[in-house]
Scaffold this motif. Structure first.
Motif, PDB file in Angstrom:
ATOM      1  N   THR A  32       9.064   7.978  -6.630  1.00 11.21           N
ATOM      2  CA  THR A  32       8.317   6.730  -6.769  1.00 11.21           C
ATOM      3  C   THR A  32       7.535   6.427  -5.502  1.00 11.21           C
ATOM      4  O   THR A  32       7.858   6.937  -4.429  1.00 11.21           O
ATOM      5  N   VAL A  33       6.495   5.630  -5.644  1.00 11.80           N
ATOM      6  CA  VAL A  33       5.761   5.130  -4.476  1.00 11.80           C
ATOM      7  C   VAL A  33       5.912   3.612  -4.466  1.00 11.80           C
ATOM      8  O   VAL A  33       5.523   2.937  -5.420  1.00 11.80           O
ATOM      9  N   PHE A  34       6.547   3.114  -3.415  1.00 11.05           N
ATOM     10  CA  PHE A  34       6.738   1.671  -3.251  1.00 11.05           C
ATOM     11  C   PHE A  34       5.604   1.095  -2.414  1.00 11.05           C
ATOM     12  O   PHE A  34       5.108   1.756  -1.500  1.00 11.05           O
ATOM     13  N   GLN A  35       5.278  -0.153  -2.682  1.00 12.99           N
ATOM     14  CA  GLN A  35       4.254  -0.855  -1.897  1.00 12.99           C
ATOM     15  C   GLN A  35       4.657  -2.318  -1.737  1.00 12.99           C
ATOM     16  O   GLN A  35       4.903  -2.998  -2.738  1.00 12.99           O
ATOM     17  N   THR A  36       4.704  -2.822  -0.479  1.00 11.27           N
ATOM     18  CA  THR A  36       4.967  -4.263  -0.304  1.00 11.27           C
ATOM     19  C   THR A  36       3.689  -5.059  -0.572  1.00 11.27           C
ATOM     20  O   THR A  36       2.586  -4.612  -0.259  1.00 11.27           O
ATOM     21  N   ILE A  37       3.874  -6.247  -1.170  1.00 11.97           N
ATOM     22  CA  ILE A  37       2.751  -7.132  -1.499  1.00 11.97           C
ATOM     23  C   ILE A  37       3.035  -8.541  -0.963  1.00 11.97           C
ATOM     24  O   ILE A  37       4.156  -8.859  -0.583  1.00 11.97           O
ATOM     25  N   SER A  38       1.978  -9.380  -0.993  1.00 17.42           N
ATOM     26  CA  SER A  38       2.079 -10.680  -0.315  1.00 17.42           C
ATOM     27  C   SER A  38       2.900 -11.730  -1.066  1.00 17.42           C
ATOM     28  O   SER A  38       3.241 -12.757  -0.489  1.00 17.42           O
ATOM     29  N   ALA A 146       5.560   3.687   0.777  1.00 21.53           N
ATOM     30  CA  ALA A 146       6.547   4.740   1.033  1.00 21.53           C
ATOM     31  C   ALA A 146       6.870   5.495  -0.239  1.00 21.53           C
ATOM     32  O   ALA A 146       6.875   4.930  -1.335  1.00 21.53           O
ATOM     33  N   LEU A 147       7.143   6.788  -0.062  1.00 23.57           N
ATOM     34  CA  LEU A 147       7.614   7.625  -1.161  1.00 23.57           C
ATOM     35  C   LEU A 147       9.132   7.499  -1.213  1.00 23.57           C
ATOM     36  O   LEU A 147       9.793   7.623  -0.181  1.00 23.57           O
ATOM     37  N   GLY A 148       9.670   7.214  -2.387  1.00 23.73           N
ATOM     38  CA  GLY A 148      11.122   7.129  -2.562  1.00 23.73           C
ATOM     39  C   GLY A 148      11.582   8.261  -3.450  1.00 23.73           C
ATOM     40  O   GLY A 148      11.013   8.462  -4.523  1.00 23.73           O
ATOM     41  N   PRO A 157       7.695   7.378   4.782  1.00 19.85           N
ATOM     42  CA  PRO A 157       6.504   6.532   4.939  1.00 19.85           C
ATOM     43  C   PRO A 157       5.258   7.298   4.524  1.00 19.85           C
ATOM     44  O   PRO A 157       5.130   8.480   4.835  1.00 19.85           O
ATOM     45  N   LEU A 158       4.349   6.648   3.827  1.00 21.12           N
ATOM     46  CA  LEU A 158       3.059   7.243   3.471  1.00 21.12           C
ATOM     47  C   LEU A 158       1.974   6.559   4.303  1.00 21.12           C
ATOM     48  O   LEU A 158       2.196   5.465   4.831  1.00 21.12           O
ATOM     49  N   PRO A 159       0.821   7.195   4.438  1.00 26.99           N
ATOM     50  CA  PRO A 159      -0.257   6.570   5.211  1.00 26.99           C
ATOM     51  C   PRO A 159      -0.555   5.153   4.717  1.00 26.99           C
ATOM     52  O   PRO A 159      -0.402   4.870   3.529  1.00 26.99           O
ATOM     53  N   TRP A 205      -0.400  12.455  -2.828  1.00 28.44           N
ATOM     54  CA  TRP A 205      -1.309  12.778  -1.745  1.00 28.44           C
ATOM     55  C   TRP A 205      -2.732  12.291  -2.025  1.00 28.44           C
ATOM     56  O   TRP A 205      -3.497  12.046  -1.114  1.00 28.44           O
ATOM     57  N   SER A 206      -3.059  12.187  -3.311  1.00 23.53           N
ATOM     58  CA  SER A 206      -4.417  11.728  -3.627  1.00 23.53           C
ATOM     59  C   SER A 206      -4.443  10.233  -3.925  1.00 23.53           C
ATOM     60  O   SER A 206      -5.408   9.723  -4.463  1.00 23.53           O
ATOM     61  N   LEU A 207      -3.365   9.546  -3.560  1.00 24.12           N
ATOM     62  CA  LEU A 207      -3.280   8.113  -3.815  1.00 24.12           C
ATOM     63  C   LEU A 207      -4.510   7.400  -3.246  1.00 24.12           C
ATOM     64  O   LEU A 207      -4.949   7.677  -2.156  1.00 24.12           O
ATOM     65  N   GLY A 208      -5.010   6.468  -3.979  1.00 26.83           N
ATOM     66  CA  GLY A 208      -6.227   5.807  -3.523  1.00 26.83           C
ATOM     67  C   GLY A 208      -7.313   6.092  -4.546  1.00 26.83           C
ATOM     68  O   GLY A 208      -8.054   5.204  -4.927  1.00 26.83           O
ATOM     69  N   GLU A 209      -7.356   7.338  -5.012  1.00 28.51           N
ATOM     70  CA  GLU A 209      -8.325   7.659  -6.054  1.00 28.51           C
ATOM     71  C   GLU A 209      -7.617   7.747  -7.405  1.00 28.51           C
ATOM     72  O   GLU A 209      -7.963   7.117  -8.366  1.00 28.51           O
TER      73      GLU A 209
END
Ligand code: C5P
Length: 309
Positions: A32-38, A146-148, A157-159, A205-209
């Protein structure tokens, strides 16, 4: 003397979620890819040293959150600290939404309580205690993107992602996580796990697109067609991607601008909808240092108590 803090505990999204086989410990192997949000809960903690431990939630909201107390007990026991710990919890993150609401509250206790008691713990010990209480808690000790893998507790951690604008939609539906895993069981592939992992990695790795999918979507949408219609609505309004987070029931859509989120918002007047931004690891840590500033020293992570002897 009583030491107090007021903390924001941020929610998370899963930007992708692959469920692999069931493991001998009965958890499922995840990618999984986790992302913190506001989007955030507010937790106030007041710690008063004393000879005995006492834990109280003086919450204005009538929301049980045993994880906070469990986290406090775990910290006090592991560090041999003693005292009276009081919590005031103001919930904003919908519970049972796949947004990590309960987990982030617990993680906030793991980060803040050692700073208040003066008994620091290394990150690996904090992570171990956090994983003992829930699979999503360790991520909040890291923040950002982050990649879990494994149970979801082994983190890489991911970029940093840009501060993307998103709309989180939390319908008034509660999806039970264990039930969602059970429903998924019929659909899991057990063969060729390595191929599965490598294809996941290439997407990460191509996250973002190109974003990842969420394996829970097909089973959860089957059970709650309304969620599928929310996804369709988000897509129609320009969200890319529009998907479920965790096992749901919340969904999110990533938009080009905060203006596009504002335009989309009225379409979800009947749901709980929250405009959010992605919070990167640097901002997450700066936020944490700021909210603990009266009690910590230096720039080290995890925050180090100024009362430590
Ligand atoms: O760890 P946590 O308490 O958040 O997990 C809740 C439930 O979700 C577990 O009891 C299990 O049924 C399921 N789960 C799983 N595999 C994971 C994480 C959670 O099967 N990696």
């Amino acid at each position: 003397m009583t030491r107090t803090v007021k903390l924001a505990a941020l929610a998370k999204l899963n930007l992708g979620l692959k469920v692999l086989h069931k493991r001998p410990d009965n958890y499922h192997e995840l990618r999984t890819v986790f992302q913190t949000i506001s989007l955030a809960d507010t937790i106030e903690i007041a710690y008063t040293p004393s000879r005995f431990n006492k834990f109280v939630i003086e919450s204005g909201d009538d929301i049980p959150n045993n994880l906070i107390i469990k986290a406090a007990i775990a910290i006090m026991e592991a560090t041999n600290a003693k005292g009276d710990v009081r919590f005031k919890l103001t919930k904003k993150i919908p519970m049972g939404g796949g947004l990590g609401g309960g987990s982030t509250d617990a993680a906030a206790v793991f980060l803040a309580l050692p700073a208040l008691t003066g008994r620091n713990l290394p990150l690996d010990k904090l992570t171990e205690l956090a994983a003992g209480l829930g699979s999503d808690i360790p991520f909040f000790l890291l923040g950002g993107t982050a990649l879990g893998i494994g149970r979801g507790t082994e983190l890489y951690p991911l970029p940093e992602m840009p501060a993307l604008n998103a709309l989180v939609v939390a319908p008034h539906v509660h999806v039970s996580t264990p039930d969602a895993y059970r429903a998924l069981k019929r659909k899991l592939t057990t063969d060729l796990p390595f191929q599965y992992i490598s294809s996941f990695q290439s997407r990460v790795w191509s996250l973002g697109e190109q974003y990842c999918e969420n394996d829970f979507q097909s089973v959860v949408f089957e059970q709650y067609p309304h969620l599928k219609s929310i996804q369709r609505k988000l897509t129609k309004l320009g969200a890319k991607p529009a998907m479920l987070t965790g096992s749901g029931a919340a969904l999110f859509g990533v938009f080009d601008s905060s203006q596009a989120v504002k335009v989309a918002l009225p379409a979800f007047a009947r749901e709980r909808a929250y405009p959010v931004v992605f919070v990167g690891r640097n901002r997450y840590r700066t936020m944490w240092r700021r909210q603990l500033k009266d009690h910590v020293l230096g720039e080290v992570w995890p925050p180090q108590s100024r009362y430590a002897r």
